[in-house]
Design a protein around this motif. Structure first.
Motif, PDB file in Angstrom:
ATOM      1  N   GLU A 263      28.808 -67.329   4.105  1.00 45.91           N
ATOM      2  CA  GLU A 263      29.090 -67.430   5.529  1.00 45.91           C
ATOM      3  C   GLU A 263      28.859 -68.845   6.056  1.00 45.91           C
ATOM      4  O   GLU A 263      29.586 -69.304   6.937  1.00 45.91           O
ATOM      5  CB  GLU A 263      28.210 -66.447   6.303  1.00 45.91           C
ATOM      6  CG  GLU A 263      28.533 -64.981   5.986  1.00 45.91           C
ATOM      7  CD  GLU A 263      27.551 -64.038   6.671  1.00 45.91           C
ATOM      8  OE1 GLU A 263      26.605 -64.548   7.321  1.00 45.91           O
ATOM      9  OE2 GLU A 263      27.725 -62.807   6.555  1.00 45.91           O
ATOM     10  N   MET A 264      27.871 -69.531   5.521  1.00 42.94           N
ATOM     11  CA  MET A 264      27.571 -70.884   5.979  1.00 42.94           C
ATOM     12  C   MET A 264      28.378 -71.945   5.237  1.00 42.94           C
ATOM     13  O   MET A 264      28.287 -73.136   5.563  1.00 42.94           O
ATOM     14  CB  MET A 264      26.072 -71.170   5.823  1.00 42.94           C
ATOM     15  CG  MET A 264      25.185 -70.246   6.628  1.00 42.94           C
ATOM     16  SD  MET A 264      23.415 -70.558   6.359  1.00 42.94           S
ATOM     17  CE  MET A 264      23.272 -72.223   6.979  1.00 42.94           C
ATOM     18  N   GLY A 265      29.163 -71.526   4.230  1.00 46.35           N
ATOM     19  CA  GLY A 265      29.975 -72.477   3.473  1.00 46.35           C
ATOM     20  C   GLY A 265      29.172 -73.384   2.569  1.00 46.35           C
ATOM     21  O   GLY A 265      29.567 -74.526   2.313  1.00 46.35           O
ATOM     22  N   ILE A 266      28.032 -72.880   2.061  1.00 46.20           N
ATOM     23  CA  ILE A 266      27.168 -73.698   1.198  1.00 46.20           C
ATOM     24  C   ILE A 266      27.585 -73.523  -0.249  1.00 46.20           C
ATOM     25  O   ILE A 266      27.781 -72.404  -0.729  1.00 46.20           O
ATOM     26  CB  ILE A 266      25.693 -73.285   1.374  1.00 46.20           C
ATOM     27  CG1 ILE A 266      25.262 -73.497   2.825  1.00 46.20           C
ATOM     28  CG2 ILE A 266      24.799 -74.079   0.436  1.00 46.20           C
ATOM     29  CD1 ILE A 266      23.885 -72.977   3.127  1.00 46.20           C
ATOM     30  N   GLN A 267      27.740 -74.624  -0.941  1.00 46.58           N
ATOM     31  CA  GLN A 267      28.058 -74.591  -2.365  1.00 46.58           C
ATOM     32  C   GLN A 267      27.406 -75.796  -3.043  1.00 46.58           C
ATOM     33  O   GLN A 267      26.945 -76.722  -2.382  1.00 46.58           O
ATOM     34  CB  GLN A 267      29.574 -74.604  -2.587  1.00 46.58           C
ATOM     35  CG  GLN A 267      30.293 -75.795  -1.974  1.00 46.58           C
ATOM     36  CD  GLN A 267      31.792 -75.705  -2.160  1.00 46.58           C
ATOM     37  OE1 GLN A 267      32.290 -74.793  -2.812  1.00 46.58           O
ATOM     38  NE2 GLN A 267      32.527 -76.645  -1.602  1.00 46.58           N
TER      39      GLN A 267
ATOM     40  N   MET B  21      13.631 -74.427 -10.269  1.00 49.16           N
ATOM     41  CA  MET B  21      14.999 -74.643  -9.783  1.00 49.16           C
ATOM     42  C   MET B  21      15.030 -75.842  -8.857  1.00 49.16           C
ATOM     43  O   MET B  21      14.038 -76.162  -8.208  1.00 49.16           O
ATOM     44  CB  MET B  21      15.518 -73.415  -9.013  1.00 49.16           C
ATOM     45  CG  MET B  21      15.879 -72.239  -9.880  1.00 49.16           C
ATOM     46  SD  MET B  21      14.422 -71.337 -10.411  1.00 49.16           S
ATOM     47  CE  MET B  21      13.692 -70.935  -8.843  1.00 49.16           C
ATOM     48  N   ARG B  22      16.193 -76.489  -8.832  1.00 50.19           N
ATOM     49  CA  ARG B  22      16.421 -77.581  -7.894  1.00 50.19           C
ATOM     50  C   ARG B  22      17.891 -77.575  -7.496  1.00 50.19           C
ATOM     51  O   ARG B  22      18.773 -77.750  -8.346  1.00 50.19           O
ATOM     52  CB  ARG B  22      16.047 -78.923  -8.513  1.00 50.19           C
ATOM     53  CG  ARG B  22      16.132 -80.095  -7.531  1.00 50.19           C
ATOM     54  CD  ARG B  22      15.653 -81.361  -8.184  1.00 50.19           C
ATOM     55  NE  ARG B  22      16.423 -81.680  -9.367  1.00 50.19           N
ATOM     56  CZ  ARG B  22      16.136 -82.667 -10.217  1.00 50.19           C
ATOM     57  NH1 ARG B  22      15.057 -83.401 -10.004  1.00 50.19           N
ATOM     58  NH2 ARG B  22      16.893 -82.900 -11.259  1.00 50.19           N
ATOM     59  N   GLY B  23      18.150 -77.299  -6.204  1.00 48.44           N
ATOM     60  CA  GLY B  23      19.521 -77.183  -5.748  1.00 48.44           C
ATOM     61  C   GLY B  23      19.664 -77.561  -4.292  1.00 48.44           C
ATOM     62  O   GLY B  23      18.690 -77.929  -3.615  1.00 48.44           O
ATOM     63  N   PRO B  24      20.885 -77.469  -3.745  1.00 53.42           N
ATOM     64  CA  PRO B  24      21.129 -77.886  -2.363  1.00 53.42           C
ATOM     65  C   PRO B  24      20.665 -76.888  -1.316  1.00 53.42           C
ATOM     66  O   PRO B  24      20.606 -77.231  -0.138  1.00 53.42           O
ATOM     67  CB  PRO B  24      22.655 -78.054  -2.319  1.00 53.42           C
ATOM     68  CG  PRO B  24      23.157 -77.099  -3.346  1.00 53.42           C
ATOM     69  CD  PRO B  24      22.134 -77.076  -4.435  1.00 53.42           C
ATOM     70  N   ASP B  25      20.353 -75.636  -1.704  1.00 49.74           N
ATOM     71  CA  ASP B  25      20.002 -74.626  -0.710  1.00 49.74           C
ATOM     72  C   ASP B  25      19.041 -73.627  -1.335  1.00 49.74           C
ATOM     73  O   ASP B  25      19.108 -73.327  -2.540  1.00 49.74           O
ATOM     74  CB  ASP B  25      21.269 -73.910  -0.214  1.00 49.74           C
ATOM     75  CG  ASP B  25      20.958 -72.913   0.895  1.00 49.74           C
ATOM     76  OD1 ASP B  25      20.591 -73.336   1.995  1.00 49.74           O
ATOM     77  OD2 ASP B  25      21.078 -71.707   0.656  1.00 49.74           O
ATOM     78  N   LYS B  26      18.120 -73.088  -0.513  1.00 45.71           N
ATOM     79  CA  LYS B  26      17.133 -72.125  -0.998  1.00 45.71           C
ATOM     80  C   LYS B  26      17.789 -70.816  -1.436  1.00 45.71           C
ATOM     81  O   LYS B  26      17.336 -70.184  -2.391  1.00 45.71           O
ATOM     82  CB  LYS B  26      16.101 -71.845   0.097  1.00 45.71           C
ATOM     83  CG  LYS B  26      15.241 -73.038   0.465  1.00 45.71           C
ATOM     84  CD  LYS B  26      14.355 -73.447  -0.694  1.00 45.71           C
ATOM     85  CE  LYS B  26      13.444 -74.609  -0.304  1.00 45.71           C
ATOM     86  NZ  LYS B  26      12.609 -75.051  -1.470  1.00 45.71           N
ATOM     87  N   ASN B  27      18.845 -70.409  -0.757  1.00 46.29           N
ATOM     88  CA  ASN B  27      19.511 -69.155  -1.139  1.00 46.29           C
ATOM     89  C   ASN B  27      20.143 -69.265  -2.523  1.00 46.29           C
ATOM     90  O   ASN B  27      20.089 -68.317  -3.317  1.00 46.29           O
ATOM     91  CB  ASN B  27      20.578 -68.802  -0.097  1.00 46.29           C
ATOM     92  CG  ASN B  27      19.978 -68.517   1.269  1.00 46.29           C
ATOM     93  OD1 ASN B  27      19.035 -67.753   1.388  1.00 46.29           O
ATOM     94  ND2 ASN B  27      20.512 -69.149   2.297  1.00 46.29           N
TER      95      ASN B  27
END
Length: 234
Positions: free
Chosen positions: A166-170, A190-196
């Protein structure tokens, strides 16, 4: 009929101008009267300040007295020397030498080498015996089979988080974990652009089955492993 009054003799023609001049003159005189000040001579302020010059005090010069050095400590008391009569026999202490001569042969027991257990992390790329993923026991190239089974596991359990959609996070989440000496999965990071996205990657890795641990010099060791998981909206 001609008017009797001469128009040139009109006295009210410049009355407004005269009124304004008179009003200004009266206001000026009133202002001067209010601003007028008169000071008595007795109340005049004296701006002069008398400053008495301070006389420099003469400081007497004192000589520093040299303190004498402390007296030397008294000499130590002499040790008490016991006098032994000639008739008494004094036992002499014999010190035996611990050195061995070249003729003597020392028997040494066989030294048994004890190998310390290997308790280090060995990377997946350089380990001798890679961890075995369930289903790769009979594979010729267990390293390639391990990586292929990892990709299959990720595709099977992959689920894009609805909030991220929904937020367009990738983006890509780098996942690092360790295959412990008993084959269990530990130390997941883990290491990424978003917690989800990071939570979803952790959920996928938590579903990994227990594996046959990797071995280095025939002993089980911990094997760190890292793999990227890409989340991309279609």
């Amino acid at each position: 009929m001609e008017p009797k009054k001469n128009p040139k003799a009109d006295l009210t023609r410049n009355s407004g101008l005269y009124f304004a001049i008179g009003l200004a003159l009266v206001m000026f005189l009133a202002w001067q009267g209010l601003e007028w000040k008169n000071y008595e001579k007795d109340e005049a302020f004296n701006y002069k300040m008398d400053v008495d010059e301070e006389l420099e005090e003469e400081i007497p010069i004192t000589e520093m007295l040299k303190t004498p050095p402390p007296p030397p400590p008294p000499p130590a008391a002499p040790e008490i020397i016991e006098v032994v009569e000639d008739e008494e026999e004094v036992e002499e202490t014999v010190i035996e030498s611990t050195e061995t001569s070249q003729d003597e042969v020392i028997e040494v027991e066989d030294v048994v080498e004890v190998e310390e257990p290997v308790d280090v992390d060995v990377p997946f790329a350089v380990i001798e015996d890679v961890p075995v993923f369930p289903g790769c026991e009979n594979a010729k190239d267990k390293r390639a089979c391990f990586q292929e089974m990892m990709l299959k596991h990720i595709r099977k359990n992959f689920r894009y988080p609805e909030v991220a959609q929904e937020m367009g996070i990738q983006g890509r989440v780098s996942v690092m974990f360790t295959i412990d000496k008993d084959g269990s999965i530990t130390n997941v990071r883990m290491r990424g652009p978003d917690k989800n996205l990071e939570k979803e990657a952790q959920r996928i890795i938590s579903k990994l089955p227990k594996m046959t641990p990797g071995k280095q010099r025939g002993r089980p060791v911990r094997v760190p492993f890292s793999i990227p998981i890409t989340f991309k909206l279609q």
